[in-house]
Design a protein around this motif. Structure first.
Motif, PDB file in Angstrom:
ATOM      1  N   GLU A 215      -1.869  -5.354   4.141  1.00 49.98           N
ATOM      2  CA  GLU A 215      -1.171  -4.477   5.083  1.00 49.98           C
ATOM      3  C   GLU A 215      -0.241  -3.555   4.295  1.00 49.98           C
ATOM      4  O   GLU A 215       0.544  -4.010   3.457  1.00 49.98           O
ATOM      5  CB  GLU A 215      -0.369  -5.297   6.089  1.00 49.98           C
ATOM      6  N   THR A 216      -0.325  -2.265   4.544  1.00 49.01           N
ATOM      7  CA  THR A 216       0.495  -1.294   3.820  1.00 49.01           C
ATOM      8  C   THR A 216       1.165  -0.358   4.811  1.00 49.01           C
ATOM      9  O   THR A 216       0.776  -0.277   5.983  1.00 49.01           O
ATOM     10  CB  THR A 216      -0.364  -0.459   2.850  1.00 49.01           C
ATOM     11  N   TRP A 220       4.474   2.112   0.743  1.00 47.89           N
ATOM     12  CA  TRP A 220       3.713   1.150  -0.057  1.00 47.89           C
ATOM     13  C   TRP A 220       4.021   1.259  -1.540  1.00 47.89           C
ATOM     14  O   TRP A 220       3.999   0.250  -2.261  1.00 47.89           O
ATOM     15  CB  TRP A 220       2.215   1.319   0.194  1.00 47.89           C
ATOM     16  N   SER A 223       7.238  -0.593  -2.182  1.00 51.90           N
ATOM     17  CA  SER A 223       7.007  -2.016  -1.971  1.00 51.90           C
ATOM     18  C   SER A 223       6.244  -2.636  -3.136  1.00 51.90           C
ATOM     19  O   SER A 223       6.590  -3.722  -3.626  1.00 51.90           O
ATOM     20  CB  SER A 223       6.236  -2.235  -0.665  1.00 51.90           C
ATOM     21  N   LEU A 224       5.211  -1.938  -3.615  1.00 52.59           N
ATOM     22  CA  LEU A 224       4.420  -2.452  -4.717  1.00 52.59           C
ATOM     23  C   LEU A 224       5.229  -2.490  -6.003  1.00 52.59           C
ATOM     24  O   LEU A 224       5.121  -3.443  -6.796  1.00 52.59           O
ATOM     25  CB  LEU A 224       3.160  -1.605  -4.900  1.00 52.59           C
TER      26      LEU A 224
END
Length: 370
Positions: A215-216, A220, A223-224
């Motif tokens: 889920e992105t 993203w 977050s990554l």
């Protein structure tokens, strides 16, 4: 109509037996998920314990088996009405104000129901096939494959260009589980899944496992980057049900916390087998108790012999660091009626005979009351 519920409740075990002879899955479903609420001689009202069990019953051959069993034992057979957790079930997006919903066959729609979309129907059937396949694998003794299927998050239908050969189905699973679906595991799952699907009028050619998409969101990248900076060790990933099942040693229906506990259990069984029936021991693996100090205790084993109760603890190698706490617990156990407590560390034991010697020593001291 007269209340004849007690008559049907008395007949229920026999009814389940007839169902089991016809379809074991239907027996499992009804035995574990249904109870008799009311019977007046013409209508039988059953309570399903969960919405999932209700949907499985009405969307599978289980309802037909139930009706056939009722017809075999009761003449004329009663109509069947269903409640879910004591309430009237309502079709999706259409609240129901009527009485209990009558069992209907897959594909048929009561006048008050809104027909589901074709894709929703196919998805529901595929999930039913998945559940029934998992149960069959479990009944066949393949607990690893059955446990893996419980970790399937979704099912993807992959239409084939050669429709006469059947379509492909992909199990959607977390990425770290894909490797667990080896060709050997899939070879065990495939024929059962294809067979169950065919009984629901679905032609399936092959099954595979593919990773669930993460889920992105719009953030993203950030977050990554945070995940890359704060790496989570692989050892912290949650273990699947299949991994837990494979990692949990078991014997005779007992699940042990470690291989060492199972070795002591086997040694106790060997000692038990050599004793006369009128002077033997009882073995209680991993019981739970509240002792006199008010604390909760879960020993590896309680053993009874000659009217006395003893305990065996199978310690991990680091337990010597907590010697004072263990000594205090042992005093509390003795004050609570546990006659003899011994601790064993199996690291370094090289043969069963060494564990047998420990067990013999423990039983001797227990018999002597030391």
């Amino acid at each position: 109509m007269a209340d004849r519920t007690a008559d049907l409740q008395e007949l229920w075990p026999q009814l389940l037996q007839v169902i089991e002879e016809r379809m074991r899955f239907a027996w499992i479903l009804l035995n574990q998920n249904a109870s008799t609420l009311f019977y007046d001689g013409t209508t039988l009202t059953l309570n399903m314990f969960s919405p999932g069990a209700y949907e499985t019953l009405i969307n599978s051959d289980c309802h037909r088996v139930l009706e056939e069993a009722l017809a075999e034992l009761i003449n004329p057979p009663p109509a069947v009405e269903l409640l879910v957790q004591g309430r009237i079930p309502a079709p999706p997006d259409l609240p129901s104000t009527e009485g209990p919903r009558q069992v209907h066959t897959p594909g048929s729609v009561p006048a008050t129901d809104t027909p589901p979309e074709p894709d929703e129907t196919l998805t529901a059937i595929l999930h039913l096939v998945l559940a029934q396949t998992a149960f069959l694998l479990h009944e066949d003794g393949n607990s690893q494959a059955a446990a893996l299927l419980t970790d399937v998050e979704d099912i993807e239908h992959l239409p084939s260009d050669r429709s006469e050969e059947g379509d492909d189905v992909a199990f959607i699973v977390p990425l770290y589980l894909v490797a667990r679906f080896t060709e050997e595991v899939l070879a065990a799952i495939r024929p059962l899944f294809v067979h169950v699907a065919a009984r629901h009028d679905l032609l399936v050619n092959n099954v595979s496992a593919i990773p669930a998409l993460p889920e992105t969101g719009d953030d993203w990248r950030q977050s990554l980057q945070e995940k890359l900076i704060n790496k989570t060790p692989l050892s912290q990933y949650p273990r699947s049900r299949a991994e837990e099942a494979a990692a949990t040693p078991s014997r005779d229906g007992f699940a042990f916390g470690s291989r060492e506990q199972m070795l002591v259990y086997e040694a106790l069984k060997r000692a038990q087998a050599q004793m006369p029936q009128d002077s033997t021991i009882a073995i209680f693996p991993l019981p739970r108790a509240r002792v006199g100090s008010g604390s909760t205790w879960a020993p590896a084993f309680l053993v009874t012999a000659s009217g006395r109760v003893g305990a065996i603890e199978v310690d991990e190698p680091h337990h010597h660091e907590h010697f004072a706490a263990a000594a205090a617990l042992d005093r509390s156990l003795r004050n609570s009626g546990i006659a003899h407590i011994e601790r064993i560390q199996l690291r370094g034991f090289s043969a069963d005979c060494e564990v047998d010697a420990f067990v013999r020593h423990f039983l001797t001291r227990l018999h002597e009351g030391h």
